[in-house]
Design a protein around this motif. Structure first.
Motif, mmCIF file in Angstrom:
data_model
loop_
_atom_site.group_PDB
_atom_site.id
_atom_site.type_symbol
_atom_site.label_atom_id
_atom_site.label_comp_id
_atom_site.label_asym_id
_atom_site.label_seq_id
_atom_site.Cartn_x
_atom_site.Cartn_y
_atom_site.Cartn_z
ATOM 1 N N ASN A 9 44.572 50.007 141.733
ATOM 2 C CA ASN A 9 43.128 49.843 141.911
ATOM 3 C C ASN A 9 42.595 48.923 140.835
ATOM 4 O O ASN A 9 43.068 48.959 139.696
ATOM 5 C CB ASN A 9 42.422 51.188 141.797
ATOM 6 N N LYS A 10 41.629 48.113 141.231
ATOM 7 C CA LYS A 10 41.038 47.206 140.249
ATOM 8 C C LYS A 10 39.564 47.025 140.524
ATOM 9 O O LYS A 10 39.131 46.996 141.679
ATOM 10 C CB LYS A 10 41.748 45.855 140.285
ATOM 11 N N TRP A 11 38.818 46.939 139.437
ATOM 12 C CA TRP A 11 37.371 46.715 139.542
ATOM 13 C C TRP A 11 36.979 45.509 138.709
ATOM 14 O O TRP A 11 37.524 45.310 137.611
ATOM 15 C CB TRP A 11 36.598 47.924 139.012
ATOM 16 N N TYR A 12 36.048 44.721 139.225
ATOM 17 C CA TYR A 12 35.332 43.765 138.366
ATOM 18 C C TYR A 12 34.014 44.440 138.039
ATOM 19 O O TYR A 12 33.131 44.506 138.897
ATOM 20 C CB TYR A 12 35.055 42.451 139.084
ATOM 21 N N SER A 13 33.879 44.923 136.840
ATOM 22 C CA SER A 13 32.784 45.811 136.430
ATOM 23 C C SER A 13 32.534 46.888 137.501
ATOM 24 O O SER A 13 33.247 47.871 137.494
ATOM 25 C CB SER A 13 31.523 45.050 136.032
ATOM 26 N N ASP A 14 31.596 46.703 138.433
ATOM 27 C CA ASP A 14 31.372 47.762 139.401
ATOM 28 C C ASP A 14 31.973 47.468 140.769
ATOM 29 O O ASP A 14 31.968 48.312 141.655
ATOM 30 C CB ASP A 14 29.862 48.024 139.565
ATOM 31 N N PHE A 15 32.461 46.260 140.922
ATOM 32 C CA PHE A 15 32.922 45.829 142.233
ATOM 33 C C PHE A 15 34.385 46.226 142.413
ATOM 34 O O PHE A 15 35.259 45.856 141.627
ATOM 35 C CB PHE A 15 32.731 44.314 142.340
ATOM 36 N N HIS A 16 34.650 47.000 143.449
ATOM 37 C CA HIS A 16 36.003 47.501 143.693
ATOM 38 C C HIS A 16 36.794 46.436 144.441
ATOM 39 O O HIS A 16 36.635 46.274 145.653
ATOM 40 C CB HIS A 16 35.875 48.780 144.534
ATOM 41 N N VAL A 17 37.660 45.681 143.750
ATOM 42 C CA VAL A 17 38.345 44.560 144.412
ATOM 43 C C VAL A 17 39.653 44.962 145.057
ATOM 44 O O VAL A 17 39.996 44.452 146.116
ATOM 45 C CB VAL A 17 38.676 43.405 143.453
ATOM 46 N N LEU A 18 40.420 45.819 144.412
ATOM 47 C CA LEU A 18 41.696 46.238 145.005
ATOM 48 C C LEU A 18 41.649 47.747 145.193
ATOM 49 O O LEU A 18 41.371 48.485 144.261
ATOM 50 C CB LEU A 18 42.867 45.858 144.090
ATOM 51 N N LYS A 19 41.921 48.149 146.429
ATOM 52 C CA LYS A 19 41.807 49.585 146.718
ATOM 53 C C LYS A 19 43.167 50.119 147.124
ATOM 54 O O LYS A 19 43.696 49.742 148.174
ATOM 55 C CB LYS A 19 40.817 49.806 147.869
ATOM 56 N N ASP A 20 43.714 50.975 146.316
ATOM 57 C CA ASP A 20 44.956 51.681 146.644
ATOM 58 C C ASP A 20 46.022 50.770 147.247
ATOM 59 O O ASP A 20 46.487 50.991 148.373
ATOM 60 C CB ASP A 20 44.663 52.830 147.631
ATOM 61 N N ILE A 21 46.381 49.753 146.528
ATOM 62 C CA ILE A 21 47.378 48.826 147.050
ATOM 63 C C ILE A 21 48.770 49.415 146.838
ATOM 64 O O ILE A 21 49.144 49.770 145.718
ATOM 65 C CB ILE A 21 47.289 47.468 146.341
ATOM 66 N N ASN A 22 49.547 49.515 147.919
ATOM 67 C CA ASN A 22 50.943 49.899 147.829
ATOM 68 C C ASN A 22 51.763 48.760 148.416
ATOM 69 O O ASN A 22 51.509 48.333 149.535
ATOM 70 C CB ASN A 22 51.210 51.174 148.628
ATOM 71 N N LEU A 23 52.724 48.276 147.642
ATOM 72 C CA LEU A 23 53.491 47.137 148.134
ATOM 73 C C LEU A 23 54.861 47.174 147.478
ATOM 74 O O LEU A 23 54.986 47.393 146.274
ATOM 75 C CB LEU A 23 52.769 45.833 147.775
#
Lengths: 262, 405, 450
Positions: free
Chosen positions: A30-44
């Motif tokens: 998971n990744k956020w730019y401050s409040d913006f959720h850019v990557l959600k539960d990435i499984n790869l």
């Protein structure tokens, strides 16, 4: 002598193309730019020698995803394991991974103040501690492989976009990476230059390199990719073999996206 | 088809047979220039005739004879041997130039280093450090230099202790003393065999260059890195040091001694000089910090990404990727800041440091008249400095263009 | 093999490390050992400096006292702001007669009234308002400040500017209420439908002339007392000098910059040498030149006062600096803009006025304001050649018998005063720049920058 060494590595890679050895693993990243959720539960999971194409609308987090793989961006949750090393705050791990993972950017990002040859040798000399002459010989070999050895002494500003991108690919290859990441390598190019870059990439794929490519070049995806991943709004929506992906998309959003770009 | 192909222009725009004087480009350009020339010549003639008339009426002489008159006043600070009553106004001019250059060069060196440091602080990823640097920049850029200068002079350098209670900056050794008469320091006096130490220093320097070249060559050939820094430092230190000791320490120090109400011996810098130096340094460092920051920020983020991607470490990225690209953006503003430093050193007049403007344009002009010559000579000095600096800038720009093509 | 995600994951809030104060501090202050040491060190240095300043300037300071001696008796280690307050009027107005201070205040108010419409959203013809401020306001203000007898020319200009000010205000009010300009309003009010445009113009002209005559006769009925320029001083004088400099620098700079880029060699050479001459020498030498050489240049018997000499010098000096700023702005305009303008048939002045200059000046707003700030700061130099501007007044506080030897406090006060003005100017220019930028640049470009 060097030639032999390279081909042996290449052979090794060819053999292992079908192997099951896992080289990249992302677990609920998971990744956020401050409040913006850019990557959600990435499984790869990426196996050695696999070639993966990632596509999706702009702003869907494709670039962010592959930038996380060599820690150009920091993820906040989940694990990323590259080549057996977990990416964390340990700077040594990051340095190690960056020398193992090559990256090609949309805007080439060649160093404008260095000649083409110096662009290629900078990494090997500084991080691999390679002798300069050897590094130059090596660099020339890769320049020949991307078919522009005659431009070695010029500066990036004097080259066309396609040539610059090929130089950028050669620069990454000089580090002898195990994995190559491509971040929309053709989207800043004029149409007539796209082919020359794609040709180099196809050739590279044939050597058995592990590649993750963010691109909208669907023809390239169909011929080269082992898997196509479709991302939207920060998550992986659909993942499939290229033929099935293009001919029989399952998800509504995939269908919509494909209908827009094909 | 809405476009009428057969339509002819109803009126020929440019007919060949009729020469239209006012719409002919060349005639018009000639006319404009002619008019400008007439106006300028008239103005110059008008000013010249007025001046000539005024000079004649006031019975004032012109010409540069006044330079050989001996000046009766004593510049408080001079780098040349000068005796009031003997030295001429030409000497005063020279002393003024040297004083201006002296304080400017020192201020340029100090402000460039301080500015570089502040600029680095400004770029720090530590929020507090970067904000402190921002506060420094904003405070010193948004208040007039003249107020700062007067403030330093009155609030800091005038509350220094009297000569008897001098502050010893050298912690008891009494070789660097600060009081309200200025900064007194010990001055080296070379003895007979001192040249040998100098020679040894040169040899050591050459040795270091040679050594580093070899190390680089070795690295190019084999990839092995030879640590050169400590070895070259040792060479630079020990060779001249041992020669110095072997020749019997041929260097003595002229130490300032308290005699009566003042110090004698050593070298002394007046408070006005120190104030000017401090004020110029602090003021211009703020500007320089901003140009360093702007230069570094002008390097594209992609360049940093690429440098990371090929595995460069932060220091390597700075030396091989960021700095070479930021330099072309930093150097031109930096050079013009140097010019500003030279120009702003003329504010010395407000606190009585004897620079060119205060010695020549104020004191000499008040004593002699000769306004035109004196103003002209002063301005000529600043203009030649400006020419020199823009020449340096041109050379730099050409080199940059050569490298990047 | 195929993986399909049917349910889309809703966005979650960022983890605490991203948004909490502690997370923020960890990221920005204590991200590494070195950073932590740096932070603690900086905090210590800040604490020591600020504590000292706080104690000197606020806690131990004396705010009310009659003399410096009394200040010392109350608190020996603190600042003596009482002296600054005592001199406040002098610092702001110099030695201007105390009974006439209303004139300066009125002048300032009129200026505010004049330029206020520029900030009102619905008002039209803002360029005209700005230009009228630049060219007419100086006459009105000049007479207000100097007073004395009016010549015919002065009378004309004063009535014109009073009329213009009235018109401006009316125009702004109508604009705010109805969103139309004054002339439009008047035509709608008086003219009939079938009137020709020419008749309408005649009507407007007639109205203008009538108003002008009324104002002219009204202003003939009064006169204000003369105040010699030697009595001008303080912040007022600083603002007068820098105000005239600011108003004249831009037009002068534009002309010089155009001259420098002109195709006509003579004009180009003259502009270059003029610009470079003034840019290569310090302002103080230009001021000295003005006070020592102007009297020689002028015809015999014609004496220009020192203030006028200084103002001319400041204007010339700053026009040359502004010329370089404008030139830098012109260089940012791509060639395509000139070609575009020529292709729709615009001539040189039209191209420059309607296409190139607006863009160049817009690009250069922070730099233009930067040189205005420089001008304002440089104005303090006039105290060196003997005008009692704000710095001159600040320095004379210490010569007052009651406050003898009080140097620090007035200077600190002056520094704060300048800081407030200059900082506000530069912040405002950045704000305008941002406002103009949002129209052109893609906002998403900033997204990646964390």
């Amino acid at each position: 002598m060097m030639n032999d060494a390279i081909t042996s590595i290449e052979r090794e890679q060819l053999i292992s193309a079908a192997s099951n050895e896992i080289i990249i693993e992302m677990e609920t990243v998971n990744k956020w730019y401050s409040d913006f959720h850019v990557l959600k539960d990435i499984n790869l999971v990426v196996r050695k020698g696999e070639r993966i194409v990632i596509c999706g609308p702009s702003g869907s987090g494709k670039s962010t995803l592959i930038r996380c793989l060599n820690h150009l961006e920091e993820h906040q949750e989940g694990n990323i394991i590259v080549d057996g090393i977990t990416l964390d705050k340990n700077l040594k791990h990051i340095d190690h991974i960056r020398t193992e993972v090559g990256m090609v950017f949309q805007n080439f990002n060649l160093f404008p103040h260095l000649s083409i040859l110096d662009n290629l040798t900078l990494g090997p000399i500084l991080t691999r501690k390679m002798p300069k002459l050897e590094a130059q010989a090596e660099a020339m070999k890769y320049l020949e492989r991307v078919k522009i050895p005659e431009q070695a002494d010029k500066f990036p500003g004097q080259l066309s976009g396609g040539q610059q991108q090929r130089v950028a690919i050669a620069r990454s290859l000089c580090m002898k990476p195990k994995i190559m990441l491509f971040d929309e390598p053709t989207s800043a190019l004029d149409p007539e230059m796209i082919k020359e870059v794609l040709d180099v990439m196809i050739e590279l794929a044939d050597t058995g390199m592990t590649m993750i490519v963010v691109t909208h070049e669907m023809a390239f995806a169909e011929t080269v990719a082992d898997r196509v991943i479709f991302m939207d709004q920060g998550e992986i929506i659909e993942e499939n073999e290229p033929k099935k992906f293009f001919n029989d998309p399952q998800h509504e959003r995939t269908k919509l996206f494909l209908s827009q770009i094909l | 088809m809405a476009i009428n192909d057969n339509a002819k222009p109803s009126k020929p725009i440019c007919s060949k047979d009729k020469f239209d004087f006012f719409n002919d480009e060349r005639a018009r350009s000639f006319l404009y220039q002619f008019m400008t020339a007439v106006v300028v010549i008239f103005c110059v003639w008008y000013l010249y005739s007025n001046t000539a008339h005024n000079l004649a009426v006031r019975d004032m002489s012109t010409g540069f004879d006044f330079l050989s008159i001996s000046a009766g006043f004593d510049p408080s600070f001079t780098l040349l041997a000068y005796e009031p009553g003997v030295g001429t106004y030409a000497d005063i001019y020279l002393i003024g130039i040297l004083n201006t250059l002296f304080v400017s060069v020192l201020a340029i060196i100090a402000s460039t280093s301080l500015g570089f440091f502040i600029g680095m602080m400004r770029l720090s990823n530590n929020w507090l450090v970067s904000k402190v640097a921002l506060a420094y920049v904003e405070i010193f850029r948004n208040t007039p230099l003249l107020i700062q200068l007067v403030f330093w002079y009155i609030a800091v350098f005038s509350i220094l202790p009297k000569v008897r209670n001098s502050i010893d900056l050298s912690a008891g050794a009494e070789v660097l003393l600060l009081n309200n008469r200025g900064l007194y320091m010990a001055w080296p006096v070379p003895g007979d065999l001192f040249w040998m130490t100098g020679l040894a220093l040169i040899i050591a320097g050459a040795g270091v260059v040679f050594f580093r070249r070899r190390a680089k060559k070795k690295r190019d050939l084999t990839g092995q890195v030879t640590p050169t820094f400590i070895a070259s430092l040792a060479l630079l230190f020990f060779l001249p040091g041992s020669v110095y000791l072997l020749t019997g320490s041929p260097l003595s120090w002229d130490i300032p001694k308290l005699e009566g109400f003042n110090f004698s011996g050593g070298a002394a810098l007046p408070p006005a000089f120190l104030t000017l130096l401090v004020a110029l340094t602090i003021y211009h460092a703020a500007y320089f910090a901003e140009s360093v920051r702007a230069g570094v920020l002008s390097v594209n983020q992609g360049q940093k990404d690429a440098a990371h991607a090929i595995g460069l470490k932060p220091m390597q990225m700075a030396t091989y990727v960021i700095i070479p690209q930021a330099m072309p953006a930093i150097v031109p503003p930096m050079i013009s800041l140097w010019m500003n430093t030279v120009k702003n050193s003329s504010l010395a007049i407000a606190i009585g440091y004897s620079d060119l403007v205060s010695l020549f344009m104020q004191t000499s002009l008040n004593q002699l008249g000769h306004a035109i010559e004196i103003v002209g000579m002063t301005m000529a000095f600043y203009m030649s400095i400006s020419l020199f600096i823009s020449w340096m800038l041109n050379i730099y720009n050409k080199r940059v263009q050569l490298v990047e093509r | 093999m195929a993986i399909i995600k049917t349910k889309s994951t809703p966005p979650r809030e960022a983890p605490l490390s991203e948004r909490s104060l502690i997370g923020w501090m960890h990221k920005h202050l204590f991200s590494s050992v070195f950073n932590s040491i740096l932070t603690i060190f900086t905090v210590c240095v800040l604490y020591i400096t600020l504590k000292g300043l706080w104690a000197w300037g606020i806690v131990d300071a004396v705010w009310i006292a009659d003399s410096r001696r009394q200040c010392f008796e109350i608190s020996s280690g603190g600042a003596c702001w009482a002296g600054v307050f005592d001199w406040l009027e002098n610092i702001f107005y110099g030695r201007y007669p105390r009974d006439e201070l209303w004139r300066i205040n009125l002048g300032g108010l009129l200026l505010l009234l004049w330029i206020a419409p520029l900030w009102l959203p619905r008002v039209k013809a803002k360029v005209f308002i700005a230009l009228s401020t630049m060219f007419l306001y100086p006459f009105l203000a000049g007479y207000l400040f100097a007073g004395g007898g009016k010549g015919v020319f002065m009378q004309m200009m004063i009535s014109l500017s009073i009329l213009c000010l009235l018109g401006n205000t009316l125009h702004a009010a109508i604009g705010m209420i109805k969103g139309i300009s004054l002339s439009e309003f008047l035509t709608r009010l008086f003219s009939k439908k079938n009137w020709h445009r020419k008749t309408e113009h005649c009507l407007l002209l007639g109205l203008f002339l009538i108003c002008f005559c009324v104002v002219y006769f009204w202003q003939m009925s009064w006169q204000i007392e003369a105040v010699a320029w030697t009595q001008w001083g303080g912040l007022f004088l600083t603002l007068v000098v820098s105000g005239i400099g600011i108003a004249s620098a831009l037009p002068g700079g534009i002309l010089l910059a155009l001259g420098r880029r002109s195709k006509l060699p003579l004009i180009r050479i003259l502009s270059i040498s003029f610009i470079e001459l003034f840019r290569s020498v310090p302002l103080i030498t230009v001021l000295f030149m003005a006070t020592t050489m102007f009297p020689l240049f002028m015809p015999e018997g014609f004496a220009l006062n020192k203030l006028a000499q200084v103002i001319i010098a400041v204007c010339l000096f700053n026009a040359c600096y502004m010329a370089e700023t404008v030139r830098a702005g012109l260089q940012t305009i791509p060639k395509g803009q000139y070609e575009g303008a020529h292709s729709i048939g615009l001539g040189y002045w039209q191209t420059m006025g309607a296409v190139i200059m607006p863009q160049a000046l817009k690009n250069m707003i922070p730099n233009i304001v930067g040189s205005y700030i420089g001008l304002l700061k440089d104005t303090t130099l006039v105290s060196i050649i003997g005008l009692f501007d704000v710095l001159g007044m600040l320095r004379s506080v210490s010569k007052d018998v009651v406050w003898l030897g009080m140097h620090k406090e007035p200077l600190v006060f002056g520094a704060i005063l300048f800081f407030l003005i200059c900082f506000a100017m530069s912040k405002y220019s950045r704000h305008i720049e941002q406002k103009l930028l949002t129209g052109h640049k893609n906002v998403t470009a900033n997204k990646r920058k964390k």
